[in-house]
Design an enzyme around this catalytic site. Structure first.
Site, PDB file in Angstrom:
ATOM      1  N   ARG A 284     -37.758 -29.890  42.979  1.00 39.00           N
ATOM      2  CA  ARG A 284     -37.522 -31.078  42.469  1.00 39.00           C
ATOM      3  C   ARG A 284     -36.600 -31.462  43.552  1.00 39.00           C
ATOM      4  O   ARG A 284     -35.914 -32.950  43.162  1.00 39.00           O
ATOM      5  CB  ARG A 284     -36.342 -30.640  41.473  1.00 39.00           C
TER       6      ARG A 284
ATOM      7  N   HIS B 130     -42.459 -28.238  35.285  1.00 42.14           N
ATOM      8  CA  HIS B 130     -41.570 -27.662  34.213  1.00 42.14           C
ATOM      9  C   HIS B 130     -41.673 -26.134  34.631  1.00 42.14           C
ATOM     10  O   HIS B 130     -43.028 -26.184  35.365  1.00 42.14           O
ATOM     11  CB  HIS B 130     -41.693 -28.031  33.381  1.00 42.14           C
TER      12      HIS B 130
ATOM     13  N   ARG C 283     -39.821 -20.771  39.893  1.00 40.45           N
ATOM     14  CA  ARG C 283     -38.519 -21.388  39.671  1.00 40.45           C
ATOM     15  C   ARG C 283     -37.796 -21.745  40.987  1.00 40.45           C
ATOM     16  O   ARG C 283     -36.561 -22.759  40.755  1.00 40.45           O
ATOM     17  CB  ARG C 283     -37.357 -21.271  38.294  1.00 40.45           C
TER      18      ARG C 283
ATOM     19  N   LYS D  90     -45.643 -33.058  35.429  1.00 40.05           N
ATOM     20  CA  LYS D  90     -45.214 -34.144  34.857  1.00 40.05           C
ATOM     21  C   LYS D  90     -45.563 -35.164  35.121  1.00 40.05           C
ATOM     22  O   LYS D  90     -46.600 -35.052  36.758  1.00 40.05           O
ATOM     23  CB  LYS D  90     -43.531 -33.881  34.752  1.00 40.05           C
TER      24      LYS D  90
HETATM   25  P1  ADP Z   1     -35.431 -27.191  32.968  1.00 44.88           P
HETATM   26  O1  ADP Z   1     -36.322 -28.167  32.721  1.00 44.88           O
HETATM   27  O2  ADP Z   1     -35.066 -27.628  34.194  1.00 44.88           O
HETATM   28  O3  ADP Z   1     -35.324 -25.723  32.477  1.00 44.88           O
HETATM   29  P2  ADP Z   1     -33.825 -28.313  30.339  1.00 44.88           P
HETATM   30  O4  ADP Z   1     -34.663 -27.588  29.462  1.00 44.88           O
HETATM   31  O5  ADP Z   1     -32.572 -28.177  29.960  1.00 44.88           O
HETATM   32  O6  ADP Z   1     -34.189 -28.045  31.792  1.00 44.88           O
HETATM   33  O7  ADP Z   1     -33.841 -29.848  30.256  1.00 44.88           O
HETATM   34  C1  ADP Z   1     -35.578 -30.042  29.947  1.00 44.88           C
HETATM   35  C2  ADP Z   1     -35.665 -31.116  31.049  1.00 44.88           C
HETATM   36  O8  ADP Z   1     -34.872 -32.605  30.629  1.00 44.88           O
HETATM   37  C3  ADP Z   1     -35.352 -31.160  32.719  1.00 44.88           C
HETATM   38  O9  ADP Z   1     -36.550 -31.033  33.239  1.00 44.88           O
HETATM   39  C4  ADP Z   1     -35.113 -32.791  32.464  1.00 44.88           C
HETATM   40  O10 ADP Z   1     -35.882 -33.762  33.226  1.00 44.88           O
HETATM   41  C5  ADP Z   1     -34.476 -33.171  31.505  1.00 44.88           C
HETATM   42  N1  ADP Z   1     -33.413 -33.279  31.442  1.00 44.88           N
HETATM   43  C6  ADP Z   1     -32.166 -31.789  31.044  1.00 44.88           C
HETATM   44  N2  ADP Z   1     -31.053 -32.565  31.461  1.00 44.88           N
HETATM   45  C7  ADP Z   1     -30.821 -33.443  31.467  1.00 44.88           C
HETATM   46  C8  ADP Z   1     -29.536 -34.378  31.478  1.00 44.88           C
HETATM   47  N3  ADP Z   1     -28.212 -33.649  31.904  1.00 44.88           N
HETATM   48  N4  ADP Z   1     -29.935 -35.857  31.800  1.00 44.88           N
HETATM   49  C9  ADP Z   1     -30.904 -36.290  31.775  1.00 44.88           C
HETATM   50  N5  ADP Z   1     -32.238 -35.865  31.823  1.00 44.88           N
HETATM   51  C10 ADP Z   1     -32.035 -34.210  31.745  1.00 44.88           C
END
Ligand code: ADP
Length: 173
Positions: free
Chosen positions: A110, A128, A93, A11
């Site tokens: 992370r 991601h 992951r 990112k």
């Molecule tokens: P992941 O990236 O681990 O698959 P998600 O798809 O739930 O997680 O969320 C996408 C992205 O949005 C996360 O990687 C993070 O950057 C941001 N994010 C997710 N949930 C939150 C939250 N509760 N508060 C702030 N940022 C968040």
């Protein structure tokens, strides 16, 4: 164990922190194969499609996450990669760590380099990684076209597309 694909995005915060080399080295330990890679300037449309689930599940943070992935807080570049091989999703992951950098194991990417921005509330978590085979397929088909991938991982079809494209103005070839 299944052979899988996984979309990895380094990112904008990962790029400005010069973490690309480190992340690629960590991921190389998995012995998975990179079958696609490109630098992308993320459009609003791509950001919205990529995070479509977030719009439903976490609407309070959606707009700021869109700004984050489009580079409004760092740089307007994302490095997109496709990894291919056995158990790719879990392996990647495990290296990435949990979404929330404060909860992520400190040995993960992370956990080491992520932060929660105090003003925006966005979890700036550096990378991601697709979390299921279905999401990997959806995401890969969003970010890449079949000709940009070195393996035939999903069925393709031929279609004649006529659209305006940028080409080199002074191509001497
Ligand atoms: P992941 O990236 O681990 O698959 P998600 O798809 O739930 O997680 O969320 C996408 C992205 O949005 C996360 O990687 C993070 O950057 C941001 N994010 C997710 N949930 C939150 C939250 N509760 N508060 C702030 N940022 C968040």
């Amino acid at each position: 164990m299944a052979v899988q694909e996984c979309l990895v995005l380094i990112k904008p915060d990962g790029l400005v922190k010069s973490l690309t080399g480190f992340i690629l080295t960590e991921l190389a330990e998995t012995k998975l194969k990179i079958i696609g890679a490109k630098v992308v300037s993320v459009s609003k449309e791509l950001a919205e499609l990529h995070y479509a689930e977030l719009k439903q599940n976490k609407p309070h943070i959606f707009e700021n996450v869109l700004k984050y992935i489009q580079g409004e807080y760092h740089t307007n570049r994302v490095l997109a990669l496709i990894y291919h091989g056995e158990d790719a999703i879990q392996k990647i992951r495990d290296i990435a760590g949990k979404t929330n950098p404060e909860e992520a194991d400190p040995t993960t990417i992370r956990g080491k380099f992520g932060r929660i921005h105090s003003k925006t509330g966005v979890m700036e978590n550096v990378m991601h990684a697709s979390d299921s085979e279905a999401n990997a397929k959806r995401e890969i088909q969003l970010w890449f076209s079949p000709d940009e991938i070195t393996e035939k991982i999903y069925p393709t079809k031929k279609e004649k597309i006529t659209e305006e494209k940028n080409v080199w103005a002074n191509n001497s070839l």
